[in-house]
Each structure stands twice: as structure tokens, then as C-alpha cells.
Design an enzyme around this catalytic site. Structure first.
Site, PDB file in Angstrom:
ATOM      1  N   GLY A 197      13.011  16.775  -5.720  1.00 61.82           N
ATOM      2  CA  GLY A 197      11.465  16.085  -5.832  1.00 61.82           C
ATOM      3  C   GLY A 197      11.192  14.818  -5.514  1.00 61.82           C
ATOM      4  O   GLY A 197      10.054  14.326  -5.179  1.00 61.82           O
TER       5      GLY A 197
ATOM      6  N   HIS B 279      12.369  13.039  -2.896  1.00 62.61           N
ATOM      7  CA  HIS B 279      12.123  13.164  -1.283  1.00 62.61           C
ATOM      8  C   HIS B 279      10.500  13.707  -1.551  1.00 62.61           C
ATOM      9  O   HIS B 279       9.873  13.303  -0.505  1.00 62.61           O
ATOM     10  CB  HIS B 279      12.949  14.279  -0.575  1.00 62.61           C
TER      11      HIS B 279
HETATM   12  P1  AMP Z   1      18.332   9.712   0.521  1.00 68.01           P
HETATM   13  O1  AMP Z   1      18.258  11.122   1.277  1.00 68.01           O
HETATM   14  O2  AMP Z   1      19.186   9.781  -0.829  1.00 68.01           O
HETATM   15  O3  AMP Z   1      18.922   8.817   1.499  1.00 68.01           O
HETATM   16  O4  AMP Z   1      16.834   9.340   0.112  1.00 68.01           O
HETATM   17  C1  AMP Z   1      15.800   9.310   0.920  1.00 68.01           C
HETATM   18  C2  AMP Z   1      14.866   8.618   0.485  1.00 68.01           C
HETATM   19  O5  AMP Z   1      14.509   9.280  -0.721  1.00 68.01           O
HETATM   20  C3  AMP Z   1      15.156   7.131   0.022  1.00 68.01           C
HETATM   21  O6  AMP Z   1      14.189   6.132   0.292  1.00 68.01           O
HETATM   22  C4  AMP Z   1      15.339   7.414  -1.460  1.00 68.01           C
HETATM   23  O7  AMP Z   1      15.069   6.112  -2.072  1.00 68.01           O
HETATM   24  C5  AMP Z   1      14.144   8.269  -1.801  1.00 68.01           C
HETATM   25  N1  AMP Z   1      14.425   8.992  -3.157  1.00 68.01           N
HETATM   26  C6  AMP Z   1      15.945   9.370  -3.417  1.00 68.01           C
HETATM   27  N2  AMP Z   1      15.649   9.976  -4.506  1.00 68.01           N
HETATM   28  C7  AMP Z   1      14.401   9.640  -5.096  1.00 68.01           C
HETATM   29  C8  AMP Z   1      13.806   9.631  -6.437  1.00 68.01           C
HETATM   30  N3  AMP Z   1      14.272  10.052  -7.558  1.00 68.01           N
HETATM   31  N4  AMP Z   1      12.618   9.156  -6.528  1.00 68.01           N
HETATM   32  C9  AMP Z   1      12.148   8.516  -5.449  1.00 68.01           C
HETATM   33  N5  AMP Z   1      12.380   8.620  -4.185  1.00 68.01           N
HETATM   34  C10 AMP Z   1      13.893   8.739  -4.205  1.00 68.01           C
END
Ligand code: AMP
Length: 264
Positions: free
Chosen positions: A30, A32
């Protein structure tokens, strides 16, 4: 929706109007989705990258965290299609780094504190892959989650310092109903470990509601850090300064989780 796995396919992809990029490492949830929805609202074309970037892991990916990172492109693609994404860019490490990587973007002191203490070089790996993704996708806007507050601050500063013509949009943290910040790493928590994972958000909420820093720290069993910083510079400030951002990291079972909360 097109699934592009090579740079050549990405260059051939027909884009129209403004382009929004959402960089991810897949295992989508959610959090993402809120980035993708925001990108969908604000752009004509939406590209989501799905790439577990070895450069930002310990030993350039020769570590358990990289090997065990959840990967499921089919499920991610179906999820992104349902959100109205135009293209997914999901390259292999060999496609992204055909010659290894000799030249890096260095993040200096901004990348050395907080997460950088236990993950030396992590933010250099992030800044380097994000620069490559910006050059490959050439977006007008790029969307990052406030969940990774240090990452947002560094990317904003990188875009300013390197004069990259891209608007950075930070999207608020998405939490489960019990307060746990959504994270791909949550998949690796056993049912027994999940209650312990709530310690991070509960400590942050307690701090916001007036607990002392010592009391909030004591609420987390395997705490790495819980600090109060200036939201723009990420420099430590007095716990009662406002506005401020509280950032924490802790180990739960085999995973290291991070969370943060605005104190205002
Ligand atoms: P990741 O796949 O973990 O590298 O995350 C990809 C993007 O999604 C990054 O910009 C993260 O900061 C964002 N993201 C991950 N988890 C969340 C969350 N719970 N709420 C908002 N954005 C998120």
C-alpha cells in the site's frame, strides 16, 4: 501496460506528455500504491521501476539482506496494472551494471549519519541508481516515500546540487491499521514477531504525545537509534524543538525496520 526489461526497450517506449517515475525495489504494498496513485494523478505517463539494487546493499549485494529480499515481478506487475501504470522498468543487475560501476554519486555527510552508520555506502548506492534511473527514464517528476526520510532529504539535495531538472515529490507514510509502517521487509516477520515490530511506531507516537526521549527509547527492545532531527538538514536538534522529525531504526527478528514521525 508494458513490461520493459532492457534499456533499449525503455528508450523505444512511446511516452506522451509529462512523465512521472516511481522508483521501487518491488514486493509492492500500500505504501508503493500511494506513490503510484499520486504519480497517476499528476502525470500523463507513469513509469514504475522495479529493481533490487545491489549497489545499495552491504558488500554490493553479497549479503543475506539482498539475497533474501522478496522478489515477485508477476504479482508486482498485476498490482501496477490495476493502478493504471503505463510501463514497468524491471532490468536485471547485469542490464543496469554491464561493466560494474566505476563512477558513483557520493552523498558525503548526509549519507553517513542515521542509516549510513550501519549501512556504509548505502546512500551512495541509492543516489547512483536513482541518477541512472533519472537519465534512463527522463521523468518530469519522481515520487519518493517519506517513510525513507533520509533518502528523501538526500535525493532533494542531489537534485539541487547537480541541477537535475526533476521535481521531487515526497508522499506521506502509509501505515497498517495497527500503526506499523508498510514495508516490503514486513513480509519477513513471523506472526510472533509482528507485535514487536509495533514498538517502533508506538515509541514515535509516545514521543509525539509528550513522552521523553529516554522513555520512548526504552519502549523498543532492539533499538538501533531513536533521534529527533531538523526535517530539512537531518541534523540532531533538542527534543522539544518544533517542527522536528523523530526517526528510529530497530531490529525485529531477522529484519531491520525504520520509521519516522513529524513532531509538530
Ligand atoms: P522500496 O521498494 O522499499 O525501495 O520503496 C520504494 C519507494 O516507496 C520509496 O520511495 C519508499 O520510501 C516508498 N515507500 C515504502 N514504504 C512506504 C510507506 N509505508 N509509505 C510511503 N512510502 C513508502
Amino acid at each position: 501496460m508494458q513490461i520493459l526489461t532492457t534499456k533499449a526497450q525503455l528508450f523505444a517506449f512511446q511516452r506522451t506528455g509529462s512523465v512521472g517515475l516511481v522508483p521501487t525495489m518491488g514486493a509492492l504494498h500500500g505504501g508503493h500504491a500511494s506513490l503510484v496513485r499520486r504519480a497517476r494523478e499528476e502525470n500523463d505517463t507513469v513509469v514504475v521501476s522495479v529493481f533490487v539494487n545491489p549497489l545499495q546493499f552491504d558488500k554490493l549485494g553479497d549479503c543475506e539482506d539482498y539475497r533474501e529480499y522478496p522478489r515477485n515481478l508477476d504479482a508486482d506487475a498485476a498490482f501496477l496494472e490495476s493502478l493504471g501504470v503505463d510501463a514497468v522498468f524491471a532490468p536485471s543487475p547485469e542490464e543496469m551494471y554491464p561493466n560494474g560501476q566505476a563512477i558513483w554519486v557520493r552523498t558525503g555527510r548526509m549519507g553517513e549519519g542515521l542509516e549510513g552508520v550501519t549501512r556504509p555506502g548505502h546512500f551512495d548506492g541509492v543516489a547512483t541508481v536513482v541518477t541512472k534511473l533519472f537519465n534512463l527514464v527522463r521523468p518530469d517528476r519522481a515520487y519518493f516515500g517519506q517513510k525513507d526520510a533520509q533518502q528523501v532529504a538526500i535525493i532533494r539535495r542531489m537534485v539541487a546540487d547537480l541541477d537535475l531538472p526533476i521535481d521531487i515529490v515526497a508522499v506521506p507514510i502509509v501505515r497498517a491499521a495497527d500503526g506499523l509502517a508498510e514495508s516490503s521487509r514486513n513480509q519477513r516477520l513471523s506472526p510472533d514477531e509482528r507485535p514487536q515490530a509495533l514498538q517502533l511506531s508506538q515509541a514515535l507516537f509516545a514521543l509525539r504525545d509528550g513522552a521523553t526521549l529516554d522513555k520512548a527509547r526504552a519502549m523498543i527492545d532492539r533499538l538501533d537509534y531513536l533521534v529527533v532531527v531538523d526535517p530539512l538538514t537531518l541534523n540532531a536538534v533538542e527534543p522539544d524543538q518544533r517542527p522536528a522529525l523523530a526517526l528510529c531504526a530497530a531490529w525485529v527478528g531477522p529484519v531491520r525496520l525504520i520509521d519516522n514521525l513529524e513532531l509538530s
